[in-house]
Design a protein around this motif. Structure first.
Motif, PDB file in Angstrom:
ATOM      1  N   VAL A   2       0.837  -1.203   0.000  1.00 42.06           N
ATOM      2  CA  VAL A   2       0.000   0.000   0.000  1.00 42.06           C
ATOM      3  C   VAL A   2       0.872   1.253   0.000  1.00 42.06           C
ATOM      4  CG1 VAL A   2      -1.558   1.358   1.450  1.00 42.06           C
ATOM      5  CG2 VAL A   2      -2.057  -1.036   0.992  1.00 42.06           C
ATOM      6  N   LEU A   3       1.944   1.245   0.797  1.00 47.27           N
ATOM      7  CA  LEU A   3       2.839   2.410   0.842  1.00 47.27           C
ATOM      8  C   LEU A   3       3.556   2.603  -0.488  1.00 47.27           C
ATOM      9  CD1 LEU A   3       4.475   2.065   4.368  1.00 47.27           C
ATOM     10  CD2 LEU A   3       2.734   3.699   3.652  1.00 47.27           C
ATOM     11  N   LEU A   4       3.866   1.487  -1.173  1.00 47.93           N
ATOM     12  CA  LEU A   4       4.632   1.579  -2.415  1.00 47.93           C
ATOM     13  C   LEU A   4       3.744   1.670  -3.646  1.00 47.93           C
ATOM     14  CD1 LEU A   4       7.453  -0.964  -1.591  1.00 47.93           C
ATOM     15  CD2 LEU A   4       7.708   1.493  -1.870  1.00 47.93           C
ATOM     16  N   GLY A   5       2.432   1.521  -3.473  1.00 47.38           N
ATOM     17  CA  GLY A   5       1.549   1.621  -4.623  1.00 47.38           C
ATOM     18  C   GLY A   5       1.523   0.375  -5.488  1.00 47.38           C
ATOM     19  N   VAL A   6       1.710  -0.807  -4.905  1.00 46.95           N
ATOM     20  CA  VAL A   6       1.572  -2.056  -5.652  1.00 46.95           C
ATOM     21  C   VAL A   6       0.140  -2.546  -5.445  1.00 46.95           C
ATOM     22  CG1 VAL A   6       2.420  -4.406  -5.920  1.00 46.95           C
ATOM     23  CG2 VAL A   6       3.988  -2.570  -5.262  1.00 46.95           C
ATOM     24  N   HIS A   7      -0.677  -2.523  -6.516  1.00 45.51           N
ATOM     25  CA  HIS A   7      -2.104  -2.838  -6.375  1.00 45.51           C
ATOM     26  C   HIS A   7      -2.490  -3.972  -7.305  1.00 45.51           C
ATOM     27  CE1 HIS A   7      -2.544   0.782  -4.023  1.00 45.51           C
ATOM     28  NE2 HIS A   7      -2.069   1.499  -4.986  1.00 45.51           N
ATOM     29  N   PRO A   8      -3.303  -4.952  -6.852  1.00 50.89           N
ATOM     30  CA  PRO A   8      -3.549  -5.234  -5.436  1.00 50.89           C
ATOM     31  C   PRO A   8      -2.289  -5.812  -4.792  1.00 50.89           C
ATOM     32  CG  PRO A   8      -4.636  -6.880  -6.795  1.00 50.89           C
ATOM     33  CD  PRO A   8      -4.012  -5.890  -7.727  1.00 50.89           C
TER      34      PRO A   8
ATOM     35  N   ASP B  43     -10.620   0.391  -1.677  1.00 53.62           N
ATOM     36  CA  ASP B  43     -10.044   1.227  -2.727  1.00 53.62           C
ATOM     37  C   ASP B  43      -8.548   1.442  -2.528  1.00 53.62           C
ATOM     38  OD1 ASP B  43     -12.479   1.302  -3.849  1.00 53.62           O
ATOM     39  OD2 ASP B  43     -12.953   3.373  -3.339  1.00 53.62           O
ATOM     40  N   VAL B  44      -8.114   1.510  -1.259  1.00 50.40           N
ATOM     41  CA  VAL B  44      -6.672   1.633  -1.011  1.00 50.40           C
ATOM     42  C   VAL B  44      -5.954   0.366  -1.477  1.00 50.40           C
ATOM     43  CG1 VAL B  44      -4.961   1.648   0.842  1.00 50.40           C
ATOM     44  CG2 VAL B  44      -6.784   3.332   0.831  1.00 50.40           C
ATOM     45  N   LEU B  45      -6.536  -0.802  -1.202  1.00 50.30           N
ATOM     46  CA  LEU B  45      -5.910  -2.048  -1.639  1.00 50.30           C
ATOM     47  C   LEU B  45      -5.890  -2.162  -3.155  1.00 50.30           C
ATOM     48  CD1 LEU B  45      -7.367  -4.627   0.919  1.00 50.30           C
ATOM     49  CD2 LEU B  45      -5.067  -3.699   0.852  1.00 50.30           C
ATOM     50  N   LEU B  46      -6.922  -1.636  -3.813  1.00 44.06           N
ATOM     51  CA  LEU B  46      -7.021  -1.783  -5.266  1.00 44.06           C
ATOM     52  C   LEU B  46      -6.398  -0.612  -6.015  1.00 44.06           C
ATOM     53  CD1 LEU B  46     -10.658  -3.166  -5.506  1.00 44.06           C
ATOM     54  CD2 LEU B  46      -8.561  -4.407  -6.029  1.00 44.06           C
ATOM     55  N   GLY B  47      -5.967   0.418  -5.288  1.00 42.87           N
ATOM     56  CA  GLY B  47      -5.329   1.548  -5.969  1.00 42.87           C
ATOM     57  C   GLY B  47      -6.320   2.482  -6.641  1.00 42.87           C
ATOM     58  N   VAL B  48      -7.518   2.654  -6.084  1.00 39.97           N
ATOM     59  CA  VAL B  48      -8.472   3.639  -6.594  1.00 39.97           C
ATOM     60  C   VAL B  48      -8.295   4.912  -5.767  1.00 39.97           C
ATOM     61  CG1 VAL B  48     -10.901   4.158  -6.996  1.00 39.97           C
ATOM     62  CG2 VAL B  48     -10.062   1.811  -7.231  1.00 39.97           C
ATOM     63  N   HIS B  49      -7.777   5.979  -6.406  1.00 35.66           N
ATOM     64  CA  HIS B  49      -7.434   7.200  -5.656  1.00 35.66           C
ATOM     65  C   HIS B  49      -8.152   8.402  -6.236  1.00 35.66           C
ATOM     66  CE1 HIS B  49      -4.344   4.925  -3.632  1.00 35.66           C
ATOM     67  NE2 HIS B  49      -3.792   4.622  -4.788  1.00 35.66           N
ATOM     68  N   PRO B  50      -8.709   9.301  -5.408  1.00 35.53           N
ATOM     69  CA  PRO B  50      -9.050   9.037  -4.003  1.00 35.53           C
ATOM     70  C   PRO B  50     -10.199   8.037  -3.916  1.00 35.53           C
ATOM     71  CG  PRO B  50      -9.859  11.192  -4.685  1.00 35.53           C
ATOM     72  CD  PRO B  50      -9.121  10.631  -5.838  1.00 35.53           C
ATOM     73  N   PRO B  51     -10.360   7.377  -2.767  1.00 34.15           N
ATOM     74  CA  PRO B  51     -11.371   6.322  -2.635  1.00 34.15           C
ATOM     75  C   PRO B  51     -12.764   6.777  -3.079  1.00 34.15           C
ATOM     76  CG  PRO B  51      -9.986   6.372  -0.704  1.00 34.15           C
ATOM     77  CD  PRO B  51      -9.595   7.558  -1.529  1.00 34.15           C
ATOM     78  N   THR B  52     -13.454   5.904  -3.813  1.00 35.01           N
ATOM     79  CA  THR B  52     -14.796   6.200  -4.319  1.00 35.01           C
ATOM     80  C   THR B  52     -15.732   6.671  -3.223  1.00 35.01           C
ATOM     81  OG1 THR B  52     -14.419   4.289  -5.709  1.00 35.01           O
ATOM     82  CG2 THR B  52     -16.603   5.287  -5.813  1.00 35.01           C
ATOM     83  N   THR B  53     -15.706   5.991  -2.076  1.00 37.20           N
ATOM     84  CA  THR B  53     -16.661   6.335  -1.030  1.00 37.20           C
ATOM     85  C   THR B  53     -16.491   7.774  -0.569  1.00 37.20           C
ATOM     86  OG1 THR B  53     -15.136   5.073   0.335  1.00 37.20           O
ATOM     87  CG2 THR B  53     -17.305   4.143  -0.002  1.00 37.20           C
ATOM     88  N   LEU B  54     -15.259   8.294  -0.600  1.00 31.40           N
ATOM     89  CA  LEU B  54     -15.042   9.677  -0.176  1.00 31.40           C
ATOM     90  C   LEU B  54     -15.440  10.665  -1.269  1.00 31.40           C
ATOM     91  CD1 LEU B  54     -11.612   9.516   1.674  1.00 31.40           C
ATOM     92  CD2 LEU B  54     -13.910   9.292   2.599  1.00 31.40           C
ATOM     93  N   ARG B  55     -15.547  10.157  -2.520  1.00 31.26           N
ATOM     94  CA  ARG B  55     -15.863  11.053  -3.625  1.00 31.26           C
ATOM     95  C   ARG B  55     -17.352  11.108  -3.922  1.00 31.26           C
ATOM     96  NH1 ARG B  55     -12.542   9.005  -8.540  1.00 31.26           N
ATOM     97  NH2 ARG B  55     -12.983   7.132  -7.349  1.00 31.26           N
ATOM     98  N   THR B  56     -18.143  10.296  -3.245  1.00 35.69           N
ATOM     99  CA  THR B  56     -19.557  10.168  -3.575  1.00 35.69           C
ATOM    100  C   THR B  56     -20.363  10.836  -2.473  1.00 35.69           C
ATOM    101  OG1 THR B  56     -18.917   8.041  -4.513  1.00 35.69           O
ATOM    102  CG2 THR B  56     -21.275   8.494  -4.344  1.00 35.69           C
ATOM    103  N   TRP B  57     -20.836  12.068  -2.753  1.00 30.74           N
ATOM    104  CA  TRP B  57     -21.408  12.807  -1.628  1.00 30.74           C
ATOM    105  C   TRP B  57     -22.669  12.199  -1.037  1.00 30.74           C
ATOM    106  CZ3 TRP B  57     -26.277  14.598  -2.231  1.00 30.74           C
ATOM    107  CH2 TRP B  57     -26.716  14.877  -3.534  1.00 30.74           C
ATOM    108  N   PRO B  58     -23.518  11.486  -1.823  1.00 33.26           N
ATOM    109  CA  PRO B  58     -24.686  10.909  -1.125  1.00 33.26           C
ATOM    110  C   PRO B  58     -24.275   9.926  -0.033  1.00 33.26           C
ATOM    111  CG  PRO B  58     -24.958  10.800  -3.524  1.00 33.26           C
ATOM    112  CD  PRO B  58     -23.544  11.194  -3.278  1.00 33.26           C
TER     113      PRO B  58
END
Lengths: 203, 203, 203
Positions: free
Chosen positions: B49-55, C48-63
């Motif tokens: 996670v720190l290095l950006g290796v996903h998953p 999303d952190v594990l999958l490398g989705v930045h910034p996390p979807t849940t934080l970007r979805t205001w509803p």
């Protein structure tokens, strides 16, 4: 330049708060340093992980590491003096919170996060280090319990997001945001403000 | 090939330490397996996670999952025997720490992290799983309290970073780094070394 | 459309569980809202952190933010009524778990994670928020101790992965996966199923 100095002050202050807590929990010298590093750098690491900055900026910037580590050592050796400095620490902690929230929000906006996400991420940058400190020492995080801490962070983050939206100069926006956070925190400490607790539990 | 075998041993050892702690905390069989997985794979997940290796690599490599899960099950069924093996577990834990720190530091360097960041990330890879285990079981992480654990990890990480900087062959560097960590840990356990605690708290 | 409504229900339910726990721990109104947000959005952020989705979807979805925050406020004001609703909350929590695990697994697969990694990530999506809630309140996470929680999540994730592998229509797969999780949880609650604890500790 001023900004970098302020950021280093913020890191030193958060490192000191982690180290003082670690000394009280009777950790050894390495535990104290690790907790100083975690508290000082944790918020920035969480911010960069959420935003996809790899590896996190805080881990790549050696002055940050140096300042946090040295602060931990100094607290370890001179901690009785720090007890007396409790008021100054609370003041500096307010400064640190202001700086971290502002820089977190600005960074998130500049990487394209929508405003409300940037506010949340900025708030997390400011309160994340302290939350990690409390978690590692098996406390319920202070931020969940005390004196308008999170709400001060959120207010500042919202002001920064509004300022950027209004295209005000970034330096000015950061200054205003940080000042608001610092002011709210100091007034809250001075007046012993606390947010209400749910009814029906006190009887 | 030898390296893979050693890495699997490291995973098994960390899984066992998580499972033993979970059994003592009276978790059910699934709790024991989850804690075995978390302890064994947590450090690697944090690193990625720190290095950006996903998953994260550790989640994508099924032999790791299999070894960690089966170890958890075995501990669940035969845990009284594991109490007797306490000494061997401490020995194997030192081996696991050595391998994880070394592989974490090497991976970070190969992904372009500057040396001091790579050392911190390598150290976190080694101690992260155990810290998660203790957090989930509501303990102050052992690494903050005991026997030169973090400092052994840091020494090994620094040696690996120095070796790569000197362009020594990678296999040799990894071997030396891991040996140093294992040696420091074993001496610390044998001599009951502990780092100093801050003065003025014992009276 | 139905899916979005169901996802919002899942978020509201998890937010309510976080808020109820926070009220019991006597946090103030902001602590309650932060815990509601963390519990409701934490699983998705971890995914999303594990999958490398930045910034996390849940934080970007205001509803999502709105629903979680408002739920926290409502619980804060009307929490005595929520005590009476305990059964409905457990039912809704099962629904939330089913939806989160399914959506987590599907997202991981669609981003190219191998099936077993997708199952783990899906399971983490479902149980991560609750684990964060318990960690912040200094409890051993419920998921490690209770009623076939993790195993229900894992079964559902495996079914989703199998369904995608068999190229069944995604809506159907999600429906089946979620139903299996909900069914297992409800039966476990109804029959007070618990997984076995290791032998030799009860004497």
């Amino acid at each position: 330049m001023l900004l970098i100095v302020l950021e280093l002050i913020g890191i030193a202050v958060f490192a000191a708060s982690g180290a003082v807590a670690a000394v009280r929990a009777r950790l050894d010298v390495f535990g104290v340093i690790i907790l100083a590093l975690t508290t000082a750098l944790g918020g920035g690491v969480i911010r960069d992980v959420l935003l996809g900055v790899h590896p996190p900026t805080t881990l790549r910037t050696w002055p940050y590491l140096l300042v946090a580590g040295v602060t931990g050592l100094v607290v370890f050796w001179y901690h009785p003096q720090f007890e007396k400095l409790r008021r100054s620490v609370l003041l500096l902690d307010a400064v640190g919170l202001g700086l971290f929230v502002t820089s977190g929000t600005t960074t998130a906006l500049s990487l394209g996060a929508p405003p409300y996400a940037a506010c949340l991420i900025g708030m997390t940058t400011g309160i994340g280090g302290g939350a990690l400190r409390d978690l590692l020492l098996r406390e319920i995080p202070l931020v969940l319990r005390r004196e308008i801490y999170a709400v001060a962070a959120l207010c500042g983050a919202v002001v920064v997001a509004l300022g950027e939206w209004a295209k005000l100069p970034k330096g000015l926006v950061a200054l205003i945001g940080a000042s608001i956070i610092i002011t709210i925190r100091l007034i809250a400490l001075w007046r012993k403000w606390n947010a209400p607790v749910a009814r029906g539990l006190d009887g």
